[in-house]
Design a protein around this motif. Structure first.
Motif, PDB file in Angstrom:
ATOM      1  N   GLY A 101       0.814  -1.216   0.000  1.00 62.01           N
ATOM      2  CA  GLY A 101       0.000   0.000   0.000  1.00 62.01           C
ATOM      3  C   GLY A 101       0.843   1.259   0.000  1.00 62.01           C
ATOM      4  N   ASP A 102       1.952   1.237   0.743  1.00 64.05           N
ATOM      5  CA  ASP A 102       2.859   2.386   0.759  1.00 64.05           C
ATOM      6  C   ASP A 102       3.482   2.611  -0.618  1.00 64.05           C
ATOM      7  OD1 ASP A 102       2.453   2.756   3.503  1.00 64.05           O
ATOM      8  OD2 ASP A 102       4.065   1.350   4.020  1.00 64.05           O
ATOM      9  N   VAL A 103       3.857   1.521  -1.269  1.00 59.21           N
ATOM     10  CA  VAL A 103       4.443   1.627  -2.604  1.00 59.21           C
ATOM     11  C   VAL A 103       3.429   2.180  -3.585  1.00 59.21           C
ATOM     12  CG1 VAL A 103       5.368   0.300  -4.541  1.00 59.21           C
ATOM     13  CG2 VAL A 103       6.126  -0.207  -2.209  1.00 59.21           C
ATOM     14  N   ARG A 104       2.205   1.687  -3.481  1.00 58.51           N
ATOM     15  CA  ARG A 104       1.154   2.163  -4.381  1.00 58.51           C
ATOM     16  C   ARG A 104       0.959   3.673  -4.249  1.00 58.51           C
ATOM     17  NH1 ARG A 104      -3.924   0.506  -2.040  1.00 58.51           N
ATOM     18  NH2 ARG A 104      -3.477   2.399  -0.879  1.00 58.51           N
TER      19      ARG A 104
ATOM     20  N   CYS B  15      -7.167   1.454  -9.237  1.00 55.44           N
ATOM     21  CA  CYS B  15      -7.576   0.188  -9.848  1.00 55.44           C
ATOM     22  C   CYS B  15      -6.457  -0.416 -10.684  1.00 55.44           C
ATOM     23  CB  CYS B  15      -8.815   0.394 -10.708  1.00 55.44           C
ATOM     24  SG  CYS B  15     -10.227   1.040  -9.778  1.00 55.44           S
ATOM     25  N   LEU B  16      -5.871   0.385 -11.572  1.00 53.90           N
ATOM     26  CA  LEU B  16      -4.834  -0.128 -12.451  1.00 53.90           C
ATOM     27  C   LEU B  16      -3.621  -0.584 -11.657  1.00 53.90           C
ATOM     28  CD1 LEU B  16      -3.644  -0.659 -15.234  1.00 53.90           C
ATOM     29  CD2 LEU B  16      -2.927   1.730 -15.319  1.00 53.90           C
ATOM     30  N   ILE B  17      -3.220   0.222 -10.657  1.00 52.77           N
ATOM     31  CA  ILE B  17      -2.041  -0.117  -9.860  1.00 52.77           C
ATOM     32  C   ILE B  17      -2.281  -1.391  -9.071  1.00 52.77           C
ATOM     33  CG2 ILE B  17      -0.544   0.658  -7.978  1.00 52.77           C
ATOM     34  CD1 ILE B  17      -0.990   3.504  -9.007  1.00 52.77           C
ATOM     35  N   ASN B  18      -3.483  -1.539  -8.481  1.00 56.34           N
ATOM     36  CA  ASN B  18      -3.782  -2.759  -7.737  1.00 56.34           C
ATOM     37  C   ASN B  18      -3.741  -3.979  -8.643  1.00 56.34           C
ATOM     38  OD1 ASN B  18      -4.039  -1.626  -5.210  1.00 56.34           O
ATOM     39  ND2 ASN B  18      -6.224  -1.225  -5.419  1.00 56.34           N
ATOM     40  N   ASP B  19      -4.270  -3.843  -9.874  1.00 56.38           N
ATOM     41  CA  ASP B  19      -4.224  -4.949 -10.823  1.00 56.38           C
ATOM     42  C   ASP B  19      -2.783  -5.346 -11.125  1.00 56.38           C
ATOM     43  OD1 ASP B  19      -6.940  -5.185 -11.000  1.00 56.38           O
ATOM     44  OD2 ASP B  19      -7.127  -4.000 -12.839  1.00 56.38           O
ATOM     45  N   MET B  20      -1.926  -4.352 -11.279  1.00 54.17           N
ATOM     46  CA  MET B  20      -0.526  -4.634 -11.588  1.00 54.17           C
ATOM     47  C   MET B  20       0.181  -5.286 -10.401  1.00 54.17           C
ATOM     48  SD  MET B  20       0.451  -1.230 -13.770  1.00 54.17           S
ATOM     49  CE  MET B  20       1.937  -1.898 -14.479  1.00 54.17           C
TER      50      MET B  20
ATOM     51  N   MET C 287       8.469  -3.030 -14.367  1.00 52.11           N
ATOM     52  CA  MET C 287       9.855  -3.102 -13.894  1.00 52.11           C
ATOM     53  C   MET C 287      10.015  -2.295 -12.611  1.00 52.11           C
ATOM     54  SD  MET C 287      13.378  -2.081 -15.910  1.00 52.11           S
ATOM     55  CE  MET C 287      12.931  -3.155 -17.286  1.00 52.11           C
ATOM     56  N   LEU C 288       9.348  -1.140 -12.564  1.00 52.41           N
ATOM     57  CA  LEU C 288       9.384  -0.319 -11.355  1.00 52.41           C
ATOM     58  C   LEU C 288       8.780  -1.073 -10.178  1.00 52.41           C
ATOM     59  CD1 LEU C 288       9.532   2.329  -9.683  1.00 52.41           C
ATOM     60  CD2 LEU C 288       7.306   2.917 -10.666  1.00 52.41           C
ATOM     61  N   LEU C 289       7.624  -1.694 -10.413  1.00 56.80           N
ATOM     62  CA  LEU C 289       6.960  -2.434  -9.347  1.00 56.80           C
ATOM     63  C   LEU C 289       7.831  -3.584  -8.867  1.00 56.80           C
ATOM     64  CD1 LEU C 289       3.291  -2.561 -10.673  1.00 56.80           C
ATOM     65  CD2 LEU C 289       4.122  -1.317  -8.679  1.00 56.80           C
ATOM     66  N   GLU C 290       8.463  -4.275  -9.806  1.00 57.03           N
ATOM     67  CA  GLU C 290       9.327  -5.390  -9.420  1.00 57.03           C
ATOM     68  C   GLU C 290      10.458  -4.901  -8.520  1.00 57.03           C
ATOM     69  OE1 GLU C 290      11.761  -9.086 -11.460  1.00 57.03           O
ATOM     70  OE2 GLU C 290      10.225  -7.984 -12.580  1.00 57.03           O
ATOM     71  N   TYR C 291      11.040  -3.786  -8.877  1.00 59.44           N
ATOM     72  CA  TYR C 291      12.123  -3.217  -8.066  1.00 59.44           C
ATOM     73  C   TYR C 291      11.618  -2.854  -6.668  1.00 59.44           C
ATOM     74  CZ  TYR C 291      15.354   0.296  -6.278  1.00 59.44           C
ATOM     75  OH  TYR C 291      16.198   1.019  -5.477  1.00 59.44           O
TER      76      TYR C 291
ATOM     77  N   HIS D 256      -2.887  -1.183   3.515  1.00 60.19           N
ATOM     78  CA  HIS D 256      -4.229  -0.695   3.201  1.00 60.19           C
ATOM     79  C   HIS D 256      -4.506  -0.808   1.714  1.00 60.19           C
ATOM     80  CE1 HIS D 256      -5.351   0.820   7.151  1.00 60.19           C
ATOM     81  NE2 HIS D 256      -4.085   1.179   7.289  1.00 60.19           N
ATOM     82  N   SER D 257      -5.695  -1.306   1.394  1.00 60.97           N
ATOM     83  CA  SER D 257      -6.071  -1.498  -0.009  1.00 60.97           C
ATOM     84  C   SER D 257      -6.835  -0.317  -0.570  1.00 60.97           C
ATOM     85  CB  SER D 257      -6.923  -2.764  -0.155  1.00 60.97           C
ATOM     86  OG  SER D 257      -8.056  -2.692   0.677  1.00 60.97           O
TER      87      SER D 257
END
Length: 259
Positions: A62-65, A115-120, A84-88, A107-108
């Motif tokens: 949640g913090d990353v999102r 929506c898009l970020i949660n899907d990723m 790639m960013l998310l993987e890092y 936290h969700s």
């Protein structure tokens, strides 16, 4: 097709002890086989699984999102692909121990559209799961994890209830919702936790179970040692192997892993 690890999700009404069950499942898996690579995912905003495992979490998904969604945060090249960013970033917050790894969802919900970020993020967790032989997910209390499709494509869904009519009715609701939403779950089982050595409970329990529509995989007795550990802040995963709860969850885990 990339082979993924076996996914075991633990769900149930708040207060039934699902986090304790998840922690003890992980305890058995990591102690029974040195080859097991286990990932524990805390999908509950309360984020109580890490403390039950004796692990400190400094940052959640949640913090990353929120970092990625915030226009004021510039910590990556605009040319960098988002996956790639998310993987890092997820690798950065994945807590690794010699016995297991832990990832906390946090936290969700938050301001704006995620929506898009949660899907990723869910897609990345699917990729991450290929690195582990078993993934244990401590789900959000109640039905939220299903209605938001946080839990999907799992091998075994363990629905935890206390020995009460309300708890078992909630467990039945979780099963019905999973079927309605067509969540891909191979097996759904019921665990009745905190069972007291009480004649009234013993008489009432069979009737409640018969009405639940769930297959009982095991019961876990009330264990005073857990209360003592909680009082002192001792991680639940350190419960002795001869504790009543550990022995009961070990038998459940052997059945689940044999399936």
């Amino acid at each position: 097709m990339v082979k993924r690890g076996k996914i075991i999700a633990v769900a149930g009404k708040g207060g039934t002890g699902k986090t304790v069950i998840a922690a003890l499942l992980l305890k058995f898996l990591t102690e029974s086989s040195s080859s097991e690579q286990v990932l524990a995912i805390d999908a509950d905003p309360a984020t109580s699984l890490p403390s039950a495992l004796g692990v400190k979490i400094t940052k959640t998904i949640g913090d990353v999102r929120e970092e990625i969604a915030s226009p004021s945060q510039v910590f990556f090249s605009q040319d960098m692909p988002t996956d790639m960013l998310l993987e890092y970033k997820i690798e950065e917050i994945l807590v690794k121990t010699p016995r297991f790894s832990v990832l906390a969802m946090g936290h969700s919900e938050g301001p704006g559209c995620y929506c898009l970020i949660n899907d990723m993020l869910r897609h990345f967790i699917d990729k991450l799961s290929a690195r582990f032989s078993t993934i244990i997910i401590d789900c959000e209390a109640g039905l939220e994890h299903l209605s938001r499709r946080t839990t999907r494509d799992v091998d075994t869904l363990l629905v935890v209830s206390d020995p009460t009519k309300r708890g078992i009715e909630t467990a039945s609701s979780i099963k019905r919702l999973a079927e309605k939403l067509q969540v891909n779950v191979r097996h759904i089982f019921l665990i009745v936790n905190k069972v007291r050595d009480d004649e009234q409970v013993k008489r009432a329990l069979p009737g409640l179970l018969a009405q639940s529509g769930l297959e009982l995989i095991g019961t876990v007795p009330e264990d005073e040692t857990i209360g003592a550990f909680d009082l002192m802040g001792t991680p639940i995963i350190e419960l002795p192997n001869d504790s009543k709860a550990v022995e009961a969850v070990k038998a459940i885990c052997e059945t689940v892993c044999a399936g």
